[in-house]
Each structure stands twice: as structure tokens, then as C-alpha cells.
Design a protein around this motif. Structure first.
Motif, PDB file in Angstrom:
ATOM      1  N   ALA A  21       0.833  -1.206   0.000  1.00  0.00           N
ATOM      2  CA  ALA A  21       0.000   0.000   0.000  1.00  0.00           C
ATOM      3  C   ALA A  21       0.862   1.249   0.000  1.00  0.00           C
ATOM      4  CB  ALA A  21      -0.911   0.008   1.230  1.00  0.00           C
ATOM      5  N   ALA A  22       1.971   1.193   0.735  1.00  0.00           N
ATOM      6  CA  ALA A  22       2.778   2.399   0.918  1.00  0.00           C
ATOM      7  C   ALA A  22       3.595   2.728  -0.334  1.00  0.00           C
ATOM      8  CB  ALA A  22       3.691   2.237   2.130  1.00  0.00           C
ATOM      9  N   VAL A  23       4.305   1.746  -0.857  1.00  0.00           N
ATOM     10  CA  VAL A  23       5.217   2.044  -1.964  1.00  0.00           C
ATOM     11  C   VAL A  23       4.447   2.116  -3.270  1.00  0.00           C
ATOM     12  CG1 VAL A  23       7.206   1.234  -3.271  1.00  0.00           C
ATOM     13  CG2 VAL A  23       7.162   1.003  -0.785  1.00  0.00           C
ATOM     14  N   GLY A  24       4.554   3.238  -3.925  1.00  0.00           N
ATOM     15  CA  GLY A  24       3.832   3.431  -5.183  1.00  0.00           C
ATOM     16  C   GLY A  24       4.251   4.725  -5.836  1.00  0.00           C
ATOM     17  N   LEU A  25       3.306   5.347  -6.532  1.00  0.00           N
ATOM     18  CA  LEU A  25       3.596   6.605  -7.214  1.00  0.00           C
ATOM     19  C   LEU A  25       4.125   7.657  -6.257  1.00  0.00           C
ATOM     20  CD1 LEU A  25       0.491   7.024  -9.537  1.00  0.00           C
ATOM     21  CD2 LEU A  25       2.825   6.514 -10.224  1.00  0.00           C
ATOM     22  N   GLY A  26       3.705   7.590  -4.995  1.00  0.00           N
ATOM     23  CA  GLY A  26       4.132   8.580  -4.014  1.00  0.00           C
ATOM     24  C   GLY A  26       5.643   8.652  -3.899  1.00  0.00           C
ATOM     25  N   ASN A  27       6.309   7.516  -3.992  1.00  0.00           N
ATOM     26  CA  ASN A  27       7.759   7.482  -3.834  1.00  0.00           C
ATOM     27  C   ASN A  27       8.482   7.852  -5.116  1.00  0.00           C
ATOM     28  OD1 ASN A  27       6.199   5.365  -2.419  1.00  0.00           O
ATOM     29  ND2 ASN A  27       8.073   5.247  -1.216  1.00  0.00           N
ATOM     30  N   ILE A  28       8.006   7.303  -6.228  1.00  0.00           N
ATOM     31  CA  ILE A  28       8.814   7.363  -7.447  1.00  0.00           C
ATOM     32  C   ILE A  28       8.396   8.513  -8.344  1.00  0.00           C
ATOM     33  CG2 ILE A  28       9.413   6.028  -9.515  1.00  0.00           C
ATOM     34  CD1 ILE A  28       9.141   3.535  -7.683  1.00  0.00           C
ATOM     35  N   THR A 100     -11.724  10.274   1.000  1.00  0.00           N
ATOM     36  CA  THR A 100     -10.373  10.754   0.684  1.00  0.00           C
ATOM     37  C   THR A 100      -9.708   9.857  -0.358  1.00  0.00           C
ATOM     38  OG1 THR A 100     -10.174  11.567   2.948  1.00  0.00           O
ATOM     39  CG2 THR A 100      -8.139  11.345   1.700  1.00  0.00           C
ATOM     40  N   VAL A 101      -9.760   8.534  -0.134  1.00  0.00           N
ATOM     41  CA  VAL A 101      -9.105   7.648  -1.100  1.00  0.00           C
ATOM     42  C   VAL A 101      -9.830   7.666  -2.443  1.00  0.00           C
ATOM     43  CG1 VAL A 101      -7.889   6.137   0.496  1.00  0.00           C
ATOM     44  CG2 VAL A 101     -10.255   5.631  -0.102  1.00  0.00           C
ATOM     45  N   PHE A 102     -11.124   7.946  -2.432  1.00  0.00           N
ATOM     46  CA  PHE A 102     -11.857   8.089  -3.700  1.00  0.00           C
ATOM     47  C   PHE A 102     -11.236   9.212  -4.536  1.00  0.00           C
ATOM     48  CE2 PHE A 102     -15.118  10.335  -6.116  1.00  0.00           C
ATOM     49  CZ  PHE A 102     -15.625   9.313  -6.897  1.00  0.00           C
ATOM     50  N   CYS A 103     -11.040  10.359  -3.900  1.00  0.00           N
ATOM     51  CA  CYS A 103     -10.445  11.499  -4.611  1.00  0.00           C
ATOM     52  C   CYS A 103      -9.035  11.146  -5.095  1.00  0.00           C
ATOM     53  CB  CYS A 103     -10.360  12.722  -3.704  1.00  0.00           C
ATOM     54  SG  CYS A 103     -11.934  13.302  -3.100  1.00  0.00           S
ATOM     55  N   ILE A 104      -8.255  10.507  -4.208  1.00  0.00           N
ATOM     56  CA  ILE A 104      -6.873  10.180  -4.563  1.00  0.00           C
ATOM     57  C   ILE A 104      -6.841   9.205  -5.742  1.00  0.00           C
ATOM     58  CG2 ILE A 104      -4.788   8.989  -3.758  1.00  0.00           C
ATOM     59  CD1 ILE A 104      -5.248  10.236  -1.008  1.00  0.00           C
ATOM     60  N   LEU A 105      -7.699   8.180  -5.690  1.00  0.00           N
ATOM     61  CA  LEU A 105      -7.680   7.183  -6.757  1.00  0.00           C
ATOM     62  C   LEU A 105      -7.994   7.802  -8.114  1.00  0.00           C
ATOM     63  CD1 LEU A 105      -7.238   4.250  -7.502  1.00  0.00           C
ATOM     64  CD2 LEU A 105      -9.637   3.782  -6.968  1.00  0.00           C
ATOM     65  N   PHE A 107      -7.007  10.535  -9.497  1.00  0.00           N
ATOM     66  CA  PHE A 107      -5.813  10.969 -10.259  1.00  0.00           C
ATOM     67  C   PHE A 107      -4.743   9.885 -10.280  1.00  0.00           C
ATOM     68  CE2 PHE A 107      -4.208  12.374  -6.080  1.00  0.00           C
ATOM     69  CZ  PHE A 107      -2.874  12.031  -6.169  1.00  0.00           C
ATOM     70  N   TYR A 108      -4.735   9.047  -9.247  1.00  0.00           N
ATOM     71  CA  TYR A 108      -3.745   7.959  -9.176  1.00  0.00           C
ATOM     72  C   TYR A 108      -3.887   7.030 -10.386  1.00  0.00           C
ATOM     73  CZ  TYR A 108      -0.538   5.256  -6.208  1.00  0.00           C
ATOM     74  OH  TYR A 108       0.555   4.636  -5.671  1.00  0.00           O
ATOM     75  N   SER A 109      -5.144   6.782 -10.748  1.00  0.00           N
ATOM     76  CA  SER A 109      -5.406   5.906 -11.884  1.00  0.00           C
ATOM     77  C   SER A 109      -4.934   6.542 -13.195  1.00  0.00           C
ATOM     78  CB  SER A 109      -6.903   5.607 -11.940  1.00  0.00           C
ATOM     79  OG  SER A 109      -7.255   5.121 -13.195  1.00  0.00           O
ATOM     80  N   PHE A 229       0.758  10.989   2.735  1.00  0.00           N
ATOM     81  CA  PHE A 229       0.427  10.324   1.468  1.00  0.00           C
ATOM     82  C   PHE A 229       1.330   9.127   1.218  1.00  0.00           C
ATOM     83  CE2 PHE A 229       0.871   9.800  -3.138  1.00  0.00           C
ATOM     84  CZ  PHE A 229      -0.455   9.697  -3.529  1.00  0.00           C
ATOM     85  N   THR A 230       2.627   9.337   1.345  1.00  0.00           N
ATOM     86  CA  THR A 230       3.555   8.280   0.970  1.00  0.00           C
ATOM     87  C   THR A 230       3.449   7.087   1.917  1.00  0.00           C
ATOM     88  OG1 THR A 230       5.788   7.834   0.193  1.00  0.00           O
ATOM     89  CG2 THR A 230       5.593   9.073   2.256  1.00  0.00           C
ATOM     90  N   LEU A 231       3.121   7.334   3.191  1.00  0.00           N
ATOM     91  CA  LEU A 231       2.979   6.218   4.125  1.00  0.00           C
ATOM     92  C   LEU A 231       1.570   5.610   4.078  1.00  0.00           C
ATOM     93  CD1 LEU A 231       4.859   7.604   7.261  1.00  0.00           C
ATOM     94  CD2 LEU A 231       5.716   6.002   5.559  1.00  0.00           C
ATOM     95  N   ALA A 232       0.681   6.199   3.274  1.00  0.00           N
ATOM     96  CA  ALA A 232      -0.708   5.730   3.175  1.00  0.00           C
ATOM     97  C   ALA A 232      -1.446   5.880   4.504  1.00  0.00           C
ATOM     98  CB  ALA A 232      -0.782   4.284   2.674  1.00  0.00           C
ATOM     99  N   VAL A 233      -1.077   6.910   5.275  1.00  0.00           N
ATOM    100  CA  VAL A 233      -1.672   7.114   6.597  1.00  0.00           C
ATOM    101  C   VAL A 233      -2.732   8.219   6.528  1.00  0.00           C
ATOM    102  CG1 VAL A 233      -1.184   7.987   8.917  1.00  0.00           C
ATOM    103  CG2 VAL A 233       0.343   6.332   7.870  1.00  0.00           C
ATOM    104  N   CYS A 236      -7.661   5.672   6.882  1.00  0.00           N
ATOM    105  CA  CYS A 236      -8.199   4.432   7.466  1.00  0.00           C
ATOM    106  C   CYS A 236      -7.943   3.214   6.579  1.00  0.00           C
ATOM    107  CB  CYS A 236      -9.698   4.528   7.760  1.00  0.00           C
ATOM    108  SG  CYS A 236     -10.111   5.894   8.847  1.00  0.00           S
ATOM    109  N   ALA A 237      -7.095   3.371   5.554  1.00  0.00           N
ATOM    110  CA  ALA A 237      -6.806   2.232   4.676  1.00  0.00           C
ATOM    111  C   ALA A 237      -5.924   1.218   5.420  1.00  0.00           C
ATOM    112  CB  ALA A 237      -6.123   2.700   3.396  1.00  0.00           C
ATOM    113  N   LEU A 238      -4.980   1.723   6.226  1.00  0.00           N
ATOM    114  CA  LEU A 238      -4.124   0.799   6.986  1.00  0.00           C
ATOM    115  C   LEU A 238      -4.887   0.208   8.171  1.00  0.00           C
ATOM    116  CD1 LEU A 238      -0.680   2.618   7.026  1.00  0.00           C
ATOM    117  CD2 LEU A 238      -1.546   0.917   5.433  1.00  0.00           C
TER     118      LEU A 238
HETATM  119  N1  PHE Z   1       1.180   5.483  -0.307  1.00  0.00           N
HETATM  120  C1  PHE Z   1       0.767   5.368  -1.692  1.00  0.00           C
HETATM  121  C2  PHE Z   1       1.922   5.850  -2.568  1.00  0.00           C
HETATM  122  O1  PHE Z   1       2.885   6.386  -2.081  1.00  0.00           O
HETATM  123  C3  PHE Z   1      -0.498   6.140  -1.966  1.00  0.00           C
HETATM  124  C4  PHE Z   1      -1.622   5.876  -0.993  1.00  0.00           C
HETATM  125  C5  PHE Z   1      -2.152   6.903  -0.222  1.00  0.00           C
HETATM  126  C6  PHE Z   1      -2.150   4.582  -0.839  1.00  0.00           C
HETATM  127  C7  PHE Z   1      -3.186   6.672   0.694  1.00  0.00           C
HETATM  128  C8  PHE Z   1      -3.191   4.340   0.085  1.00  0.00           C
HETATM  129  C9  PHE Z   1      -3.713   5.396   0.862  1.00  0.00           C
HETATM  130  O2  PHE Z   1       1.878   5.698  -3.766  1.00  0.00           O
END
Ligand code: PHE
Ligand code: NA
Length: 446
Positions: A21-28, A100-105, A107-109, A229-233, A236-238
């Protein structure tokens, strides 16, 4: 609903799921361009400080609530609040997280779709021998083509929702866990290669020698938002993952392991990307295209460049896939909790995210100048407000619930620490994390 009896099969499984969940677009992708836009080292220092002071203790709080409640986030919050004699309205925090995750997803998608485009392009060898200017022009042309971007967005969202609908994310997690070390290795290789280039020295100086004069309240708020964001905190997803955490696993150790890994991936990506930026005389503040333009240039210099680059985008896609499955899960679970069949719930969520995502697609072309709020266009709004305001706000409420509302015995048991460790954690949450989040949010908003 009663406590779930399901548990992650091994200690490693929990850490790997949270890492997924944590490692994704947020890091790279997000870390380098946000750092670039906010002046480099001072921002990096703030972000690492927030990871330690806020991200980690609040991550522990969030997972702890899940492990104490052993239900879905909304139900866990409602149940624990009742037990503590507090208002059941706390459960709406779970719904806020889902929003919150709805909004994030949305643009994430779309941005994950860019990885599909670049994966196909690198398999086709489009970047072999391409001059840096050509790579940049190619990316701009892609952004200006809403049809192509919408196609990739659609494809990525279907990929995500199919897995969510089938509920097979555990299988994907396993695949992810198998392949993620390869992504780390590739980034390590790239950072090692960067060390041999002339851009490496300036990149290190820019990343690690802070210029304090560049720090404004807004920069501080960006850094805090990125730490959440980067820790996915904060969404409430974690918390949902904590519900399946075995009783005897050390929660603090797991949280520290995830945070270290997450920061390490970001640093490796940052070193690789900024070495190219400085070697090519590019602008660090170039924006969301930064990673997509610099990495093809860097890989093109390596022998077998097209192969490395294809592997990189494939692995990145996998990392964003697992993150987006985690982003979609809270909404689907919420609808399922209202009595909808999982498949329908996934279809509804997918369709809604897809529609809102189209605004992000269009904000790189047709709607670029449509700025409904704060002078920001749709992409800027949805990639700024939810990560930088909604996540810290959610994290703040999670922290208040964990450190002020929950009785000590329940919190300490679920955190799985001794009296001394508990006192340390609770002081950190009560007297550092909560006031700091409030101050930064208020100062940034003003
Ligand atoms: N942590 C994810 C990333 O860095 C994004 C994310 C945010 C995932 C919030 C779940 C909840 O790419
Ligand atoms: Na991350």
C-alpha cells in the motif's frame, strides 16, 4: 458485525501488505516532483522529520485501532467508541477516509495510466537513442492527447476493479512481494549509474544541503501532506489491514520497517532523477512530468536501455496496481457493508472514479485553464487537497481517537508494547503529533 477471525498467515505477510500500500507513485513519481517544486533539501528534511514525528506514531495509531476493533474501519471505530463510552459518530471518520481515497484514486489511476503508455513505448524501443528534448516533447504530446490518456486511465481502472471485485488481492500481493525487490534493485542500479555521471554531485548537494530561506508555511504543509500520502496514513486504509494483524506481532517494529523502506525507495528515485536533471540542465521544478521525462533519458544511456526501462515501467505499474487496489478497497467495503454485492459495489466505485478521473485527464489539455477553486485546475486540486488536507485531517482525528478517546488498557494491548513504550508513544501522539498537525494545517491554510 462480529470480530473477524481472519489473520495474515505470517508476520512477513502483514509487513509486505502494508508495504504494498505504501510504496507506489508517491515514492517514485510524486516525491521527486514535489521536492523539485519546493526547493530540494529543506523540503526533504521537513518530509523526513514529519515521517518520524507524525507519520510513524499516527501509522501505529491507525493500525492499532484496526487490531483493537478487528472489523472494517467504520465498524471498528463505532465499536471502540461505544466501548469507551464515546460518541458512535466516530464511525464517520471511516467514511471520510473512504471519500479521501476516492479522490486520490481518481488521479492515481490517470497517472498510473501514464506508466502503461510508457511501458508500451519502451517495449517498442521508442526511447532508444532519443535525445532528451525529444523525450520531453513526446511526453507533452501525450499529455495533450486526452483520448490516449483516457484510454490508459480506463485500462488501469479496469485492471484494478477486476481484482477488487474478485477479492483476490492476496494473490496479487504475493506476486507483488516477489517482484518488488526487483524494483528496488533496478532503482539501486540506476542510482549507482547516476553516481558515475556529472549530475550526481549537484543532485546530492541539492537534495541534502538545505536552504532554510526557501521554507514557507505552504512548503511545510506540502511536506506534511506528502509524509501522510507516501505512508498511506490518514485514510483508514491501513486500519483495515490492522484488523487482520496477528496478536503477537510487534506493531511498532512493523511500522518502522515500512517507513524505512518507503523513504529508501523515495531517496533512490530522487538521486537517480535529480542526477539526470542536473546533468541535462533541466528545471527541478518541472512538475508532474519530471520522472516520466528523466528516467527514459537515464536508461537510454545504459546498455540494454530499452530492456531496463521496460522492466522498470512494468514493476512500477505493479507497485501502483497494489496501491490502487488498497485505495479502492475502503469504498467497495463500505458499499458492501450497506448490503451491496461486491461485484456491483466494485462496478459503481469504478464508474464513479472513472468519471471524476476524466477531469484530471482533461486538465492537461481542454480544461487546463478551468480553475474552479484556489486558482487550481482539476488535476492540481485533486492531487493537492486530498493528500495535503484530507489525509492530515483524517490522521489528526485518528490520533485523537487513539490517544485521548480509547482507554489505556485497550490501546496498549492492541499496540502490543510495555508500559514504558506506551507512555512514549502516547506522549508523542498527544503532545507532538496532534498539535504539530494542527499548527501546520492552520498555518498552511492561512
Ligand atoms: N502510499 C501510496 C503511494 O505512495 C499512496 C496511498 C495513499 C495509498 C493513501 C493508500 C492510501 O503511492
Ligand atoms: Na509511498
Amino acid at each position: 458485525m462480529n470480530e473477524t477471525l481472519e489473520r495474515w498467515s505470517t508476520r512477513r505477510a502483514f509487513i509486505l501488505a502494508v508495504t504494498g500500500a505504501a510504496v507506489g507513485l508517491g515514492n517514485i513519481w510524486r516525491f521527486p516532483y514535489i521536492t523539485g517544486e519546493n526547493g530540494g533539501a529543506a523540503f526533504l528534511l521537513l518530509y523526513i522529520g514529519f515521517v518520524l514525528l507524525l507519520g510513524l506514531p499516527v501509522m501505529m495509531a491507525e493500525i492499532m485501532i484496526g487490531r483493537a476493533g478487528r472489523r472494517s474501519p467504520m465498524q471498528s471505530l463505532g465499536h471502540l467508541a461505544t466501548q469507551a463510552g464515546a460518541s458512535r459518530h466516530w464511525r464517520w471518520l471511516g467514511l471520510f477516509g473512504a471519500f479521501t481515497v476516492f479522490c486520490i484514486l481518481s488521479f492515481y489511476s490517470v497517472v498510473s495510466g501514464w506508466s502503461i503508455e510508457f511501458l508500451v513505448a519502451s517495449i517498442n524501443g521508442n526511447f532508444v537513442g532519443a535525445a532528451p528534448a525529444e523525450v520531453g516533447a513526446g511526453f507533452d504530446a501525450f499529455l495533450a492527447d486526452p483520448g490516449r490518456m483516457a484510454f490508459n486511465h480506463t485500462l488501469f481502472l479496469i485492471m484494478t476493479m477486476l481484482v477488487v471485485a474478485a477479492g483476490v488481492s492476496k494473490g496479487l500481493e504475493r506476486l507483488n512481494n516477489l517482484l518488488m525487490p526487483l524494483l528496488y534493485l533496478l532503482l539501486l542500479l540506476l542510482a549507482g549509474y547516476a553516481a558515475t555521471t556529472e549530475g550526481f554531485g549537484p543532485a546530492l548537494a541539492w537534495l541534502f544541503m538545505p536552504d532554510i530561506s526557501a521554507v514557507t508555511p505552504l512548503v511545510v504543509m506540502h511536506a506534511m501532506g506528502h509524509a501522510f500520502f507516501t505512508l498511506a496514513v490518514g485514510a483508514c486504509a491501513l486500519m483495515a489491514y490492522g484488523a487482520y494483524m496477528p496478536d503477537h506481532q510487534s506493531l511498532p517494529k512493523a511500522a518502522v520497517a515500512v517507513a524505512v523502506l518507503d523513504v529508501a525507495v523515495a531517496l533512490l528515485a530522487g538521486i537517480a532523477i535529480f542526477s539526470v536533471v542536473f546533468a541535462q540542465g533541466m528545471d527541478p521544478g518541472e512538475g508532474p512530468g519530471l520522472m516520466f521525462v528523466t528516467l527514459p533519458i537515464a536508461f537510454a544511456q545504459l546498455p540494454w536501455g530499452a530492456l531496463w526501462l521496460s522492466a522498470f515501467f512494468l514493476l512500477l505499474l505493479l507497485a501502483t496496481w497494489t496501491s490502487s487496489i488498497n485505495l479502492a478497497e475502503p469504498m467497495v467495503a463500505t458499499l458492501e457493508g450497506m448490503g451491496l454485492k461486491r461485484g456491483y459495489a466494485a462496478a459503481i466505485v469504478g464508474l464513479a472514479v472513472w468519471l471524476v478521473g476524466l477531469l484530471t485527464v482533461l486538465s492537461f489539455s481542454t480544461l487546463a485553464e478551468w480553475r474552479p477553486l484556489f486558482g487550481m485546475n482539476a488535476f492540481e486540486l485533486v492531487s493537492t487537497i486530498p493528500p495535503e488536507i484530507f489525509l492530515p485531517l483524517g490522521g489528526l482525528l485518528i490520533a485523537i481517537f487513539a490517544a485521548w478517546v480509547m482507554p489505556e488498557a485497550a490501546a496498549r494491548g492492541a499496540l502490543g508494547v510495555g508500559p514504558w513504550g506506551f507512555a512514549l508513544w502516547r506522549r508523542l501522539v498527544r503532545w507532538v503529533a496532534i498539535p504539530l498537525t494542527l499548527i501546520v494545517l492552520v498555518a498552511g491554510l492561512i
